[in-house]
Write an enzyme that holds these catalytic residues in place. Structure first.
Site, PDB file in Angstrom:
ATOM      1  N   HIS A 126      37.598  37.644  42.400  1.00  0.00           N
ATOM      2  CA  HIS A 126      38.015  36.864  41.092  1.00  0.00           C
ATOM      3  C   HIS A 126      39.190  35.960  41.843  1.00  0.00           C
ATOM      4  CE1 HIS A 126      41.969  39.067  40.722  1.00  0.00           C
ATOM      5  NE2 HIS A 126      41.258  40.263  41.030  1.00  0.00           N
ATOM      6  N   ASP A 127      39.113  34.781  41.045  1.00  0.00           N
ATOM      7  CA  ASP A 127      40.129  33.601  41.343  1.00  0.00           C
ATOM      8  C   ASP A 127      40.063  32.961  42.681  1.00  0.00           C
ATOM      9  OD1 ASP A 127      41.497  33.742  38.507  1.00  0.00           O
ATOM     10  OD2 ASP A 127      41.510  35.731  39.211  1.00  0.00           O
ATOM     11  N   GLY A 144      40.852  39.135  45.544  1.00  0.00           N
ATOM     12  CA  GLY A 144      41.399  38.064  44.618  1.00  0.00           C
ATOM     13  C   GLY A 144      41.894  37.045  45.195  1.00  0.00           C
TER      14      GLY A 144
END
Length: 266
Positions: A126-127, A144
């Site tokens: 994520h991100d 992440g």
């Protein structure tokens, strides 16, 4: 649901109402497409591909069987908030690749550029923000909030710690554990990765001028083997190599804000 008239969709594929399917898209057997997914023109899903969430796949991208794209982030802080995954054009995403959307705490978006190769079992957390023309070998893993700039090569089974930055043109050795930022054009390797020199092969393939490469090699030596602190050496190198674009890129990388230390030689 918006499906282009010339899209090719296998009868076993499941496409939720609301999905947008562009011209020339090919969706193979047993694929599952969520309601908020957008497939741009010419996307090809081989078979058994699952795409969900607020996810867009750029034109000409090819995704191979059993890839899982856009499923909820693997983050205990995630509470179901809307977040997105944006994948650019002409990417090749091989078997069992996983890519997760962003989270509220990381800006709400995971972004992938154009023309990348993700070999099988690669994970993009994520991100993450990934540039273009990168290669991620088998089972490379990005935690992440990782930033990967253009033309980076990540070796097989390498793992990159959350919040690390990997500079343009860097090369990460196979099975390396990267826990700190990697300078542009650097080569790192090791169980806890150490800087092992410059990615000279990548620089030459990228068309860098010989004089600029020579200047970068001199600057590298001054940065990482000279006397004084890294900050002092950085200032000295900036004075002596201000006209070299490769050196300037490395210096800008070293002096920008970051959550991690920089990877250095042993």
């Amino acid at each position: 649901m918006s499906i282009s008239a010339d899209a090719s969709i296998h009868p076993t594929a499941v496409i939720a109402d609301g999905a947008a399917i562009g011209a020339g898209v090919s969706i193979g057997p047993y694929c599952v497409i969520g309601a908020k997914v957008t497939l741009a023109d010419g996307v090809e899903l081989k078979s058994h591909v699952c795409i969900d969430g607020i996810t867009s796949i750029g034109a000409g991208t090819v995704i191979f069987p059993f890839a899982s794209i856009g499923q909820r982030p693997q983050d205990l802080k995630y509470r179901g908030e809307d977040s997105t995954l944006v994948v650019g054009a002409r990417n090749t995403i091989r078997e069992y690749v996983t890519m997760n959307p962003g989270t509220e705490g990381g800006g709400g978006i995971t972004s992938v550029g154009d023309g990348n190769l993700f070999m099988n079992h690669v994970h993009v957390g994520h991100d993450c923000i990934i540039g273009s023309s990168c290669v991620f070998a088998n089972a490379a893993t990005l935690a992440g909030h990782v930033i990967v700039e253009d033309r980076v090569i990540v070796g097989g089974l390498a793992g990159i710690h959350q919040f690390c930055r990997i500079g343009q043109g860097a090369m990460i050795g196979g099975m390396a554990g990267v826990v700190a930022d990697v300078i542009p054009y650097g080569t790192v390797m090791g169980e806890r990765a150490k800087l092992a020199g410059l990615n000279l092969v990548g620089l030459k393939r990228g068309g860098a001028a010989k004089s600029d490469i020579s200047g970068l090699r001199a600057a590298y030596s001054a940065l990482f083997t000279g006397e004084g602190t890294l900050a002092e050496r950085t200032a000295s190198v900036r004075e002596n190599h201000a006209d070299n674009p490769l050196v300037a890129q490395v210096l800008d990388f070293l002096t920008s804000d970051t959550a991690r230390h920089v990877t250095t030689p042993e």
